[in-house]
Enzyme design. Structure first.
Site, short mmCIF file in Angstrom:
data_model
loop_
_atom_site.label_atom_id
_atom_site.label_comp_id
_atom_site.label_asym_id
_atom_site.label_seq_id
_atom_site.Cartn_x
_atom_site.Cartn_y
_atom_site.Cartn_z
N THR B 186 -5.94 14.83 -17.73
CA THR B 186 -5.53 13.51 -18.20
C THR B 186 -4.30 13.69 -19.07
O THR B 186 -4.20 14.64 -19.83
CB THR B 186 -6.62 12.85 -19.06
OG1 THR B 186 -6.84 13.68 -20.19
CG2 THR B 186 -7.90 12.70 -18.28
N GLU B 331 -11.08 10.35 -15.17
CA GLU B 331 -12.47 10.77 -15.34
C GLU B 331 -13.42 10.13 -14.33
O GLU B 331 -14.60 10.45 -14.27
CB GLU B 331 -12.94 10.43 -16.76
CG GLU B 331 -12.31 11.28 -17.86
CD GLU B 331 -10.99 10.72 -18.39
OE1 GLU B 331 -10.36 9.90 -17.68
OE2 GLU B 331 -10.60 11.11 -19.50
N LYS B 444 -7.19 -5.81 -34.87
CA LYS B 444 -8.31 -6.33 -35.67
C LYS B 444 -7.76 -7.18 -36.80
O LYS B 444 -7.37 -6.70 -37.85
CB LYS B 444 -9.14 -5.18 -36.22
CG LYS B 444 -9.83 -4.38 -35.11
CD LYS B 444 -10.67 -3.24 -35.65
CE LYS B 444 -10.89 -2.17 -34.61
NZ LYS B 444 -9.74 -1.23 -34.42
N TRP B 449 -11.45 -9.41 -33.30
CA TRP B 449 -10.63 -8.70 -32.33
C TRP B 449 -9.70 -9.66 -31.58
O TRP B 449 -10.10 -10.73 -31.14
CB TRP B 449 -11.51 -8.00 -31.28
CG TRP B 449 -12.18 -6.78 -31.80
CD1 TRP B 449 -12.22 -6.35 -33.10
CD2 TRP B 449 -12.92 -5.83 -31.04
NE1 TRP B 449 -12.93 -5.18 -33.19
CE2 TRP B 449 -13.38 -4.83 -31.94
CE3 TRP B 449 -13.23 -5.68 -29.69
CZ2 TRP B 449 -14.14 -3.74 -31.54
CZ3 TRP B 449 -13.99 -4.59 -29.28
CH2 TRP B 449 -14.43 -3.63 -30.20
#
Lengths: 549, 549
Positions: B186, B331, B444, B449
């Protein structure tokens, strides 16, 4: 060195969990034995499958116990598919069209602990109840109100009662994917039936392959009506495929006549169906006679026996329904090949394209196939040479259940480890396989093989013919010669000579059947296939007789 | 009790064998580094992959040895995919856009034995050749005539020379499906790259799932051009899918500009493509500016980053190309979700349907997903509640390569055993997942959020905006507030106030970005994603500064 990906087991329970979670409101519609339509959702099905798992546990069912069913395509059968396999027991579908002696043999051989049955099969259960050695109880798949009274079955339980008193709180167990999930006996025309014991792994891999665009091509936008019965090779995997892709399911129950099927297709907006040619004949007759159309049907999968070209053309040209000719066996879970066209074939003229489509098709990924001669050596893929068809792959049987001494894969030389299908076939350069015969049905005329299926297809194309079977009749000079057994259309006038003349120019002269015998009906086996061994018993000496006179 | 089906291992070599046997004359077309087009067939590819396996064996490569590549999408890279994994070694694709220090780190960490490279990357190889500790030789993927001279690489080999002296007689070995097949690191924006070590099993299962009708929907009638690079998560599995289904492959090599891609799409009659949004922007610009049409393209898969609704509409409404919004990760092999519509959504009015399509979609069968709160408890699928997205399944990573001490699955409570994706998402009642943010990119504001992706999509819909990124900027009162970083169209006149006014009525007032910073370009990572951490470093104090003045 091993890789580092999650080692999650491939389990049948994951299919119903996926269907619940991602397609919870997708419907399963079933015609019941009682005649009415029942509707519910994948979420309901999953809840009741969990209740069933609890019910079975309370009945003492343990991992790997066999649970038999004698049932039509319907939602309770679907619950058994998931409840039984999901809990780690073995779902054992029994063909209720078999003779009661065979049903007893199968239930005993499998050591079934319980047998679940639709009310249609009460007479069968009454006949076998006292004979089955291992069955603790028979469960009628109905509610208390419909339970039979004084039927003489001592150990009789009620399906809905069992579910009603069972909680839906059940967590599917995790176990090895090689554990047996399902058991299905082949209805062989000779000898005792033999059991194919599927695994969770083989079932999941088969489901992936069968749903692919070049196989059954199933999506969440499909409405699938499996005519092929759930008691015969898992309805070609459709109960599993529907959960994997989230397709709506329509179960026809016992009503398999043309009108009932057609009405259900239209009312439920079916897009895809699957079945054997004999069923489609009834459906097409109904639609033709009543001048109907199919408004939502897009594709139909035809297998179990070769699809006559006339039927293929009727579906495609008259009704705009794509025919997917397919081939499989109980021993293959069942899918082996599907006849999906390649890009280069799309542009072919209609007749050439239909010639390709009349073949059984290409191997789905996962199935290796080859044709071999009598020495076991591979034969060329030229579309001409025919040989014994062998297959292998992760959803192909490696042995029958409790059959340790007669492993079918113990072949000679290069064929070792492959499963002999008993079919004789050609394969062309594009990998399209065509069954020319069952090896036991091949006609050996003067040492040369004649394919009975091609001769039957030609007869079926004659406008006066309803059904045709071609068998090897004994012959004084050539050992065997083709003999045609034919059911004429009502009031048709057709002679042996006329039908034989119909072959002129269509096959080599020496392939033309020596004679035609007209009959009122041909004997069909429990899965709708013509019983050629019966015809051979009856008519095998027909040509000898002719010669003698 | 185990079932009795063949225990055939799922191996990558079976894919190329199937493609050869069933689709031997299907083409693979590649634009070479040299600029010309190269054409051959699956049969040729298989033959050369076998030659490569013999060549590697003669170089001393053994089972599980890692073989690195620095290469574009092309036929030689395809041969490596099959030759290396097929022989039991590990195919290790390295992203050549990474900084040379990272390439050295990766090659050392993987202990690569050989590195194969396209000539484009000769300067990179020159820079790293002496630094890589385990590499025995570098192999230039070209013929003798194009070999670089005096390039200063002592241990340099020629790909075509290796193949030329190697026999095509090679039988792919049979081994356990859990053996490592492929390695991909990755390109994390923080810390060292981490290696995902795929297995043959995970690759085959992913291939089945990715080819399904509700995933990439690939058949033998497709012509697939993967824009997504083979050095990045196996080009989303397309090199494997094409072999499983027999689709023609078109490899664009290094020419990824709009004109080159468009010309190749048309010349090779491409039906399906896949790539990240930034690539499609270049293609669409070219087509628009030149008044072109797509004559064979039917579907495009867009992933890697959220597809802006304007792009989705342009493809579908202006060009009749179906957009399949997808989501995945290195992944996850990479496929997690695809946004294929359900039956009931087909009848929706266009705007509602587009709103569904702007989500990343439903989990493909095999991937379980859930969203959880900070306590690890599962959150509802209501399309509103957002939480950390967790996944599990047979093609999801269980740990990184040589990372034994930092297992990513060691989460608390119910989340244990699941892989934390680092994405924040909602899931609706139909199972459609929508990424609202990377967890590290979430804004935030006063404890609530704010999703940066939705704010970016709105900005992208403004006619004067080319690119937009929304970051969390520090704020004296609210801790964090959204700040928009925007690249304007050439000669566009647009002020911060005008763009902020564009949000009126589209989001809650408190979601509207506090300010807009106009820049000439945004920094992109090695896989084409915007590097938000860089933007945060540069502009994170922007709002604090404003307040102080």
């Amino acid at each position: 060195m091993n890789g580092l990906m999650m080692r999650k087991q491939l389990l049948i329970s994951s299919l119903i969990m996926h269907a619940d979670r991602h397609h919870g409101d997708t419907e399963i519609v079933s015609r019941r034995v009682e005649g009415d339509l029942h509707r519910y959702t994948f979420r309901d099905c999953h809840r009741r499958a969990r209740q069933l798992a609890n019910a079975l546990t309370s009945l003492g069912v343990k991992a790997s116990d066999r649970i038999g069913t004698l049932a039509w395509n319907g939602y309770r059968h679907m619950e058994l598919y998931y409840g039984v396999s999901g809990m780690g027991a073995v779902m054992h579908t029994i063909n209720p069209r078999l003779h009661e002696d065979q049903v007893v043999y199968i239930a005993d051989h499998a050591e079934d602990q319980y047998i679940f049955f639709d009310l249609t099969f009460l007479p069968l259960v009454q006949a076998i109840a006292k004979r089955c050695k291992t069955v603790k109880a028979f469960v009628a798949m109905t509610d208390r109100a419909h339970m039979p009274e004084d039927c003489g079955i001592a150990n009789l339980l009620c399906y809905e009662d069992l579910l009603e008193r069972s909680s839906a709180a059940y967590t599917w167990p995790d176990f090895d994917e090689d554990i047996a999930s399902t058991l299905c006996y082949t209805s062989g025309t000779t000898g005792n039936p033999k059991g194919v014991l599927y695994t969770h792994r083989s079932t999941l891999l088969h489901t992936f392959a069968a749903a692919l665009p070049d196989a059954l091509n199933c999506s969440s936008r499909d409405v699938i009506l499996p005519v092929v019965p759930m008691f015969h090779v898992n309805a070609w995997g459709i109960p599993y495929i529907a959960c994997m892709v989230g397709a709506k399911l329509v179960f026809p129950g016992p009503a398999l006549d043309g009108k009932s099927l057609y009405d259900l297709f239209e009312a439920e907006q079916v897009t895809l169906s699957a079945g054997v040619p004999t069923v489609w004949q009834g459906l097409l007759s109904h639609v033709e006679q009543n001048g109907r159309e199919f408004s939502t049907m897009r594709r139909t999968v035809i297998g179990g026996a070769a699809c006559p070209p006339t039927m293929l053309n009727k579906f495609q040209e008259d009704y705009g329904i794509q025919v997917l000719h397919a081939w499989g066996m109980t021993e293959l879970s069942p899918l082996g090949t599907v006849c999906a066209l390649k890009a280069k074939q799309l542009a072919m003229p209609p007749e050439a394209r239909q010639a390709v489509q009349s073949k059984q098709g290409r191997a789905v990924f996962g199935v290796d196939m080859k044709i071999v001669g009598q020495d076991g050596a591979e034969l060329p893929w030229d579309g001409e040479t025919s040989g014994d068809l062998l297959v292998r792959g992760p959803w192909v049987v490696r042995n029958y259940f409790r059959n340790e001494d007669r492993n079918p894969l113990q072949l000679d030389g290069e064929a070792r480890g492959w499963f002999p299908t008993g079919d004789v076939a050609t394969i062309d350069a594009d990998g399209f396989m065509q069954i020319t015969d069952r090896s036991k049905d091949v006609i050996k005329s003067g040492g040369e093989w004649i394919g009975s299926i091609e001769l039957e297809n030609i007869a079926m194309a004659h406008p006066e013919v309803t059904q045709a079977a071609c068998i090897a009749a004994k012959h004084a000079k050539w050992d065997e010669r083709p003999l045609l057994i034919v059911v004429k259309k009502p009031e048709a006038e057709l002679t042996s000579a006329q039908l034989r003349a119909f072959y002129d120019g269509k096959v080599a002269r020496w392939w033309i059947p020596d004679d035609v015998v007209f009959v009122d009906a041909v004997p069909l086996g429990a899965t709708g296939k013509i019983l050629k061994n019966r015809l051979r018993e009856q008519f095998g000496d027909h040509l000898l007789g002719q010669r003698q006179h």
